[in-house]
Design an enzyme around this catalytic site. Structure first.
Site, PDB file in Angstrom:
ATOM      1  CE  LYS A  68     -73.215  41.265 -68.753  1.00 25.54           C
ATOM      2  NZ  LYS A  68     -74.224  41.583 -69.973  1.00 25.54           N
ATOM      3  CE  LYS A  92     -66.487  49.184 -70.698  1.00 25.12           C
ATOM      4  NZ  LYS A  92     -67.758  49.536 -71.540  1.00 25.12           N
ATOM      5  CE  LYS A 104     -70.003  46.777 -77.331  1.00 26.70           C
ATOM      6  NZ  LYS A 104     -69.692  47.467 -76.049  1.00 26.70           N
ATOM      7  CB  THR A 188     -74.120  54.055 -68.569  1.00 25.53           C
ATOM      8  OG1 THR A 188     -74.149  52.743 -68.997  1.00 25.53           O
ATOM      9  CG2 THR A 188     -72.512  54.545 -69.249  1.00 25.53           C
ATOM     10  CG  ASN A 219     -79.635  55.049 -71.698  1.00 26.64           C
ATOM     11  OD1 ASN A 219     -80.755  55.918 -70.947  1.00 26.64           O
ATOM     12  ND2 ASN A 219     -79.072  53.989 -71.419  1.00 26.64           N
ATOM     13  CB  SER A 347     -74.822  43.993 -66.934  1.00 25.96           C
ATOM     14  OG  SER A 347     -75.360  44.756 -67.730  1.00 25.96           O
TER      15      SER A 347
HETATM   16  N1  GLU Z   1     -72.845  48.183 -73.348  1.00 29.31           N
HETATM   17  C1  GLU Z   1     -72.153  48.604 -72.362  1.00 29.31           C
HETATM   18  C2  GLU Z   1     -70.894  48.751 -72.227  1.00 29.31           C
HETATM   19  O1  GLU Z   1     -70.293  48.924 -73.223  1.00 29.31           O
HETATM   20  C3  GLU Z   1     -72.725  47.396 -71.032  1.00 29.31           C
HETATM   21  C4  GLU Z   1     -72.144  45.957 -71.324  1.00 29.31           C
HETATM   22  C5  GLU Z   1     -72.903  45.013 -70.488  1.00 29.31           C
HETATM   23  O2  GLU Z   1     -73.751  45.652 -69.757  1.00 29.31           O
HETATM   24  O3  GLU Z   1     -72.790  43.915 -70.589  1.00 29.31           O
HETATM   25  O4  GLU Z   1     -70.222  48.712 -71.300  1.00 29.31           O
END
Ligand code: GLU
Length: 421
Positions: A68, A92, A104, A188, A219, A347
């Site tokens: 993810k 995370k 990513k 976030t 954002n 998410s």
């Molecule tokens: N881009 C966000 C992060 O770095 C969200 C990633 C997601 O929702 O998968 O945590």
């Protein structure tokens, strides 16, 4: 720069390994990503010429579930950057106990130079190029720096065309009309706000109306400014890629946000004094909130930081070298893998919603997000106090314990993660 980023990530991992009780298998498995794809994306530009862009998707680890993590469109995107960000996502998702691993992706592009139609062709081309390595049970992209709901909508639609079936759970952060979830675009900042509230007594005790400086007014940064302002904080400085705006009495955040929305920049804002871009990092403040890109606070500017605490809303805004200097100066750091985990948490809700064919309400999203953020923040703060370790190490230890339990539970065979089709 980006190679340093990977080295930094490895150093922190080593630190955490020392503090956690880890099997050698975990250490060995975390040394390299599971898969790493580099693609070339040809895009027909509006003027008829053809341009190719470099794109990437890295699945770092999928032991705890499908990978993810977001997709960023930025000129600095490289294999090393995407790999490091995917590595961080692995921790995370484990910190938050989400049933995911870490991934990513990104495209090396300056999206401001592209028309909307060119951007759409790029997003669709990128999706087609990585279609074999993503999927609801394999790797689930989402927005990140300079990608948004609209980009996710194009990508989801392109993926559905390729698969010839609806697959809304293939990515998250979609527009509501395409199976998105209410509250994802503020997740976030909402998550960061819960972390800040939860730790305020620990890191800023006795201060009634704390001051904050926020680097990055996209954002997350802009929404968090409003949340803090509404909660009685004084946001005295905000900065973007052009300038810093400063007012020691507190900025009128509504005016600043309106100006940024209308002009795309903080420059020439009708309120506050305009300072140079990096001044936001060094104003005297209770809480410094880097919410832009990685590496903003490094060995060369760490000694100039005049904050009591740093809440990392960006991914990786403080380098490993700076960590030590800030620690010596008694500045506490609340780490990214906790502070900005609200986005990936919502998410997860979106992915569940899509797989259930359900619709979640905003109220349910907000309540469940708060529960998750409060639970993990409290655990990490207690762990840090009990073991007398920094919050960052505590967050990594907490994540590693979950990760190592999963890795050990997979047994001792040498097969690694899910194989790509
Ligand atoms: N881009 C966000 C992060 O770095 C969200 C990633 C997601 O929702 O998968 O945590």
């Amino acid at each position: 720069m980006t190679d340093d980023l990977l080295e930094d990530a490895e150093r922190r991992f080593e630190d955490a390994c020392r503090a956690a009780h880890l099997s050698e298998d975990t250490k060995e498995r975390m040394r390299r990503p599971e898969t790493s794809l580099k693609v070339s994306i040809p895009v027909r530009m509006d003027d008829g010429t053809l341009q190719t862009f470099a794109g990437y998707r890295v699945r770092y680890d999928s032991t705890r579930g499908p990978a993810k993590g977001g997709v960023r469109f930025h000129p600095s995107v490289s294999a090393a950057e995407v790999t490091t960000l995917a590595f961080w996502m692995t921790f995370k998702t484990a910190v938050m106990d989400l049933p995911f691993g870490g991934g990513k992706g990104g495209v090396a592009v300056d999206p401001k130079q592209l028309s909307a139609a060119e951007l759409e062709r790029l997003a669709r081309g990128y999706t087609a190029a990585i279609a074999d390595v993503i999927g609801p049970d394999l790797d689930v992209p989402a927005p990140d720096v300079a990608t948004n709901e609209m980009v996710m909508g194009w990508m989801a639609h392109e993926y559905a065309k390729i698969e010839r079936s609806h697959q809304p759970a293939v990515l998250t952060g979609k527009p509501l009309a395409l199976g998105g979830i209410p509250g994802r675009s503020t997740a976030t900042s909402d998550g960061a706000f819960h972390v800040i509230k939860q730790l305020q007594e620990r890191v800023l005790s006795g201060i009634d109306s704390p001051t904050a400086a926020i680097q990055g007014f996209g954002n997350a940064g802009a929404q968090l400014a409003t949340l803090l302002d509404d909660a009685g904080w004084r946001v005295i400085a905000v900065g973007d890629s052009a300038v810093t705006i400063h007012d020691a009495d507190g900025l009128d955040i509504d005016v600043v946000r309106k100006h940024k929305d209308e002009t795309g920049s903080l420059a020439d804002c009708p309120v506050g004094e305009e300072l140079d871009r990096d001044a936001v990092l060094t104003v005297e403040v209770d809480a410094l909130i880097p919410a832009a890109l990685e590496g903003a606070i490094h060995a060369d500017n760490a000694r100039d930081i005049r904050a009591r605490v740093i809440f990392e809303v960006a991914n990786g805004p403080v380098t490993a070298d700076a960590d030590g200097l800030l620690d010596e100066a008694g500045i506490e750091i609340v780490p990214d893998i906790l502070t900005n985990a609200g986005g990936v948490t919502v998410s997860w809700f979106e992915w569940c919603q899509n797989r259930q064919g359900d619709r979640w309400t905003l109220e349910t999203v907000k309540r469940r997000l708060e529960e998750r953020m409060v639970t993990e923040t409290t655990f990490i703060a207690d762990l840090a106090s009990d073991r007398e370790i920094p919050l960052r190490t505590a967050a990594y230890v907490h994540a590693l314990e979950r990760l190592t339990a999963a890795i050990d539970a997979t047994g001792t065979s040498d097969t690694f993660g899910v194989q790509v089709r």
